[in-house]
Design an enzyme around this catalytic site. Structure first.
Site, PDB file in Angstrom:
ATOM      1  N   ASP A 104     -48.733 -11.615 -14.258  1.00 53.60           N
ATOM      2  CA  ASP A 104     -48.498 -10.869 -13.029  1.00 53.60           C
ATOM      3  C   ASP A 104     -47.065 -10.333 -13.073  1.00 53.60           C
ATOM      4  O   ASP A 104     -46.233 -10.804 -13.864  1.00 53.60           O
ATOM      5  CB  ASP A 104     -48.694 -11.814 -11.836  1.00 53.60           C
ATOM      6  CG  ASP A 104     -48.346 -11.165 -10.515  1.00 53.60           C
ATOM      7  OD1 ASP A 104     -48.856 -10.072 -10.234  1.00 53.60           O
ATOM      8  OD2 ASP A 104     -47.547 -11.764  -9.765  1.00 53.60           O
ATOM      9  N   ASP A 160     -44.955  -8.830  -9.833  1.00 53.87           N
ATOM     10  CA  ASP A 160     -44.132  -9.127  -8.659  1.00 53.87           C
ATOM     11  C   ASP A 160     -44.184 -10.602  -8.307  1.00 53.87           C
ATOM     12  O   ASP A 160     -45.243 -11.180  -8.091  1.00 53.87           O
ATOM     13  CB  ASP A 160     -44.608  -8.293  -7.465  1.00 53.87           C
ATOM     14  CG  ASP A 160     -44.308  -6.815  -7.657  1.00 53.87           C
ATOM     15  OD1 ASP A 160     -43.126  -6.474  -7.803  1.00 53.87           O
ATOM     16  OD2 ASP A 160     -45.253  -6.013  -7.679  1.00 53.87           O
TER      17      ASP A 160
END
Length: 211
Positions: free
Chosen positions: A9, A11
């Site tokens: 991922d 953020d």
């Protein structure tokens, strides 16, 4: 065992961007006179999906337009800081022959803006953004697509995520190991979502790939 690929991922996992996003939501909602106390529903998800499916003062608004208006609140001259160990993790993966994919709810330009300063963009094998899938996290489509593009079974991959939505997406995709990064949510929330383990940052994971 060392994973065949990392599915990461962006953020809150590789970059500490959640404070920037939170401030953007707060600024936009304030400009509209909207009182939205709980912003956690947006974490790890495509904003447009949340605006389209969650009750709120935006009910009569176009989800994409509201989402873009929120993004416009992020200052152009402020970039997110690296989560500790993020750059080392990517470089350790490259050195170990482990392929690297980004699986994010953000747009492609945000990937470039966030990871460009780290100097790791050229080391990414696959990037799956919000535009690449019909269904965003917690739907597993993004993780399944990343594994498919890598040509590696999800079960042979390791995912790192900071949000419950992201953890659930990776687990549902059949990713072999999901590590929760506690930059945004605490241990219990990520473990309940299905993370196999949790860590405050990415330094231990980078060290693990070097062993």
């Amino acid at each position: 065992m060392r994973p065949a690929a990392l599915l990461l991922d962006l953020d809150g996992t590789l970059v500490d961007s959640e404070p920037l996003h939170r401030a953007a939501y707060e600024a936009y909602f304030a400009s509209r006179g909207w009182d939205v106390a709980d912003l956690s529903v947006f974490t790890g998800r495509r904003a447009a999906d949340v605006f389209a499916t969650t009750a709120g003062p935006w009910g009569d608004e176009d989800p994409q337009a509201v989402s873009q208006a929120v993004v416009s609140q992020i200052p152009a001259d402020v970039d997110p800081e690296e989560v500790a160990g993020a750059r080392d993790l990517v470089l350790a993966a490259v050195a170990a022959g482990t392929r690297v994919a980004i699986v994010t709810s953000a747009a492609a330009d945000w990937v470039t803006r966030s990871l460009g300063p780290m100097g790791v963009l050229d080391h990414l094998d696959v990037v799956v953004t919000s535009a690449d899938v019909t269904d965003g996290k917690p739907h597993p489509a993004g993780y399944r697509l990343a594994a498919e593009r890598l040509g590696i079974a999800p079960a042979d991959c390791l995912a790192a995520e900071d949000s419950p939505a992201g953890v659930r997406a990776a687990v549902a995709a059949g990713v072999g190991e999901v590590v929760g990064v506690t930059t945004t949510h605490d241990d219990a929330v990520l473990l309940e979502a299905g993370a196999a383990s949790v860590s405050p940052d990415l330094r231990e994971l980078a060290a693990r790939l070097r062993r």
